[in-house]
Design an enzyme around this catalytic site. Structure first.
Site, PDB file in Angstrom:
ATOM      1  CG  ASP A   1      -2.197   0.771   1.020  1.00  0.00           C
ATOM      2  OD1 ASP A   1      -2.309   1.483   0.006  1.00  0.00           O
ATOM      3  OD2 ASP A   1      -3.105   0.702   1.890  1.00  0.00           O
TER       4      ASP A   1
ATOM      5  CD  GLU B   1      -3.089   4.943   1.717  1.00  0.00           C
ATOM      6  OE1 GLU B   1      -2.440   3.888   1.547  1.00  0.00           O
ATOM      7  OE2 GLU B   1      -4.151   5.187   1.113  1.00  0.00           O
TER       8      GLU B   1
ATOM      9  CG  HIS C   1      -2.204   3.512  -2.932  1.00  0.00           C
ATOM     10  ND1 HIS C   1      -2.915   3.976  -1.840  1.00  0.00           N
ATOM     11  CD2 HIS C   1      -2.026   4.577  -3.744  1.00  0.00           C
ATOM     12  CE1 HIS C   1      -3.139   5.276  -1.996  1.00  0.00           C
ATOM     13  NE2 HIS C   1      -2.620   5.662  -3.148  1.00  0.00           N
TER      14      HIS C   1
ATOM     15  CG  HIS D   1      -3.471   2.823   5.731  1.00  0.00           C
ATOM     16  ND1 HIS D   1      -4.729   2.543   6.185  1.00  0.00           N
ATOM     17  CD2 HIS D   1      -3.420   2.386   4.436  1.00  0.00           C
ATOM     18  CE1 HIS D   1      -5.430   1.991   5.207  1.00  0.00           C
ATOM     19  NE2 HIS D   1      -4.670   1.877   4.137  1.00  0.00           N
TER      20      HIS D   1
ATOM     21  CG  HIS E   1      -8.155   4.670   4.451  1.00  0.00           C
ATOM     22  ND1 HIS E   1      -6.860   5.108   4.294  1.00  0.00           N
ATOM     23  CD2 HIS E   1      -8.342   3.740   3.492  1.00  0.00           C
ATOM     24  CE1 HIS E   1      -6.305   4.477   3.278  1.00  0.00           C
ATOM     25  NE2 HIS E   1      -7.181   3.625   2.767  1.00  0.00           N
TER      26      HIS E   1
ATOM     27  CD  GLU F   1      -7.092  -0.451   3.634  1.00  0.00           C
ATOM     28  OE1 GLU F   1      -5.960  -0.614   3.122  1.00  0.00           O
ATOM     29  OE2 GLU F   1      -7.802   0.534   3.358  1.00  0.00           O
TER      30      GLU F   1
HETATM   31 ZN   LIG Z   1      -3.728   2.966  -0.003  1.00  0.00          ZN
END
Ligand SMILES: [Zn+2]
Length: 276
Positions: free
Chosen positions: A10, A12, A62, A106, A117, A134
């Site tokens: 990802d 972030e 991502h 993240h 998130h 996630e």
């Molecule tokens: Zn992401």
């Protein structure tokens, strides 16, 4: 012969990322952070190769999922690039992998980490009644294939949240979040070493870490931003609408639960941008 390692990447939680502008294609700084994302992934690849792995599969996880620069990726790895992947951030994982690792992850929605998130379009995602990330959902997908997650990189909250649910996990903290939009960042020349070391240790312990399992039946409950999104998601059979914005899916196994969750979320999200 060494084994296979799966990497879900990802953005972030990548070295230096603090702002939404850093992770959106076409925005200021995005091009810089594509290089740093690729470097974070390469550092993990170097670590697992050094520890004896022979094959690495990287899944760009991502946004539009075409962030990683193939020409800069370590040549020992192959890359899954692009969208429309049924397992999304975990596309390509199967029982042939010795372990999975999460790079640039993240913290969950409502968390204090950088750009926190849990799957865009949803808020308050609950797995079996508990707030989830996630990372946890993806660890559950890997777990269904018998693959343990042994390493994560991101800010201090991304690492500690996932350690809390998985237990035995190597963490590479590449920045210390001050707020959702700020962090004290460690220089890329140093995070390279931090990630490489954590990945090396993560590969060494692959055989001793148990794949993550969630209690069956698996229930995923989440809230949409607008009622019309939840209403549309509930067109699907097996999706229960609990209140104007909240829906719930349930299945006996993790992959079916994921598929229901993901289909409901995508269907709900299709409302976005429509004007009528
Ligand atoms: Zn992401």
């Amino acid at each position: 012969m060494g084994g296979k390692v799966y990497i879900s990447a990802d953005m972030e939680g990548v070295t230096g990322v603090v702002s939404i502008d850093d992770v959106l294609a076409g925005h200021l700084n995005y091009e810089r952070f594509r290089h740093l994302m690729t470097q974070d992934v390469n550092s993990a690849i170097e670590g697992v190769l050094e520890a004896g792995a022979s094959e690495v599969l990287v899944n760009d996880s991502h946004g539009g999922m075409t962030n990683i620069l193939l020409e800069e990726l370590h040549p020992s790895a192959t890359l899954i690039s692009g969208v429309n992947k049924p397992l999304y951030m975990m596309e390509g994982v199967d029982k042939s992998f010795e372990c999975a690792m999460f790079i640039g992850y993240h913290s969950m929605v409502g968390g204090r980490g950088v750009l926190s998130h849990t799957f865009s379009g949803a808020s308050c995602v609950l797995l079996n009644g508990r707030p989830t990330s996630e990372g946890e959902v993806n660890a559950m997908i890997a777990g269904a294939m018998g693959v343990p997650v042994t390493m994560v990189s991101g800010d201090q909250h991304a690492v500690s949240e996932l350690k809390e649910v998985l237990g035995d996990l190597e963490g590479a903290v590449v920045k210390y979040a001050i707020d959702r939009s700020s962090a004290r960042c460690i220089h890329p020349s140093l995070t390279k070493q931090i990630i490489k070391e954590a990945a090396r240790r993560g590969y060494m312990k692959a055989r001793s870490v148990k794949p993550y399992t969630a209690r069956s039946p698996i229930t995923l409950e989440f809230e949409f931003l607008q009622p019309s999104m939840a209403a549309r998601a509930a067109y699907l059979p097996f999706v229960d609408q609990l209140d104007p914005r909240t829906v719930r899916v349930s299945a006996p196994d993790p992959i079916s639960a994921w598929r229901l969750f993901w289909s409901a979320l995508l269907l709900g999200r299709s409302v976005e941008g429509e004007s009528y």
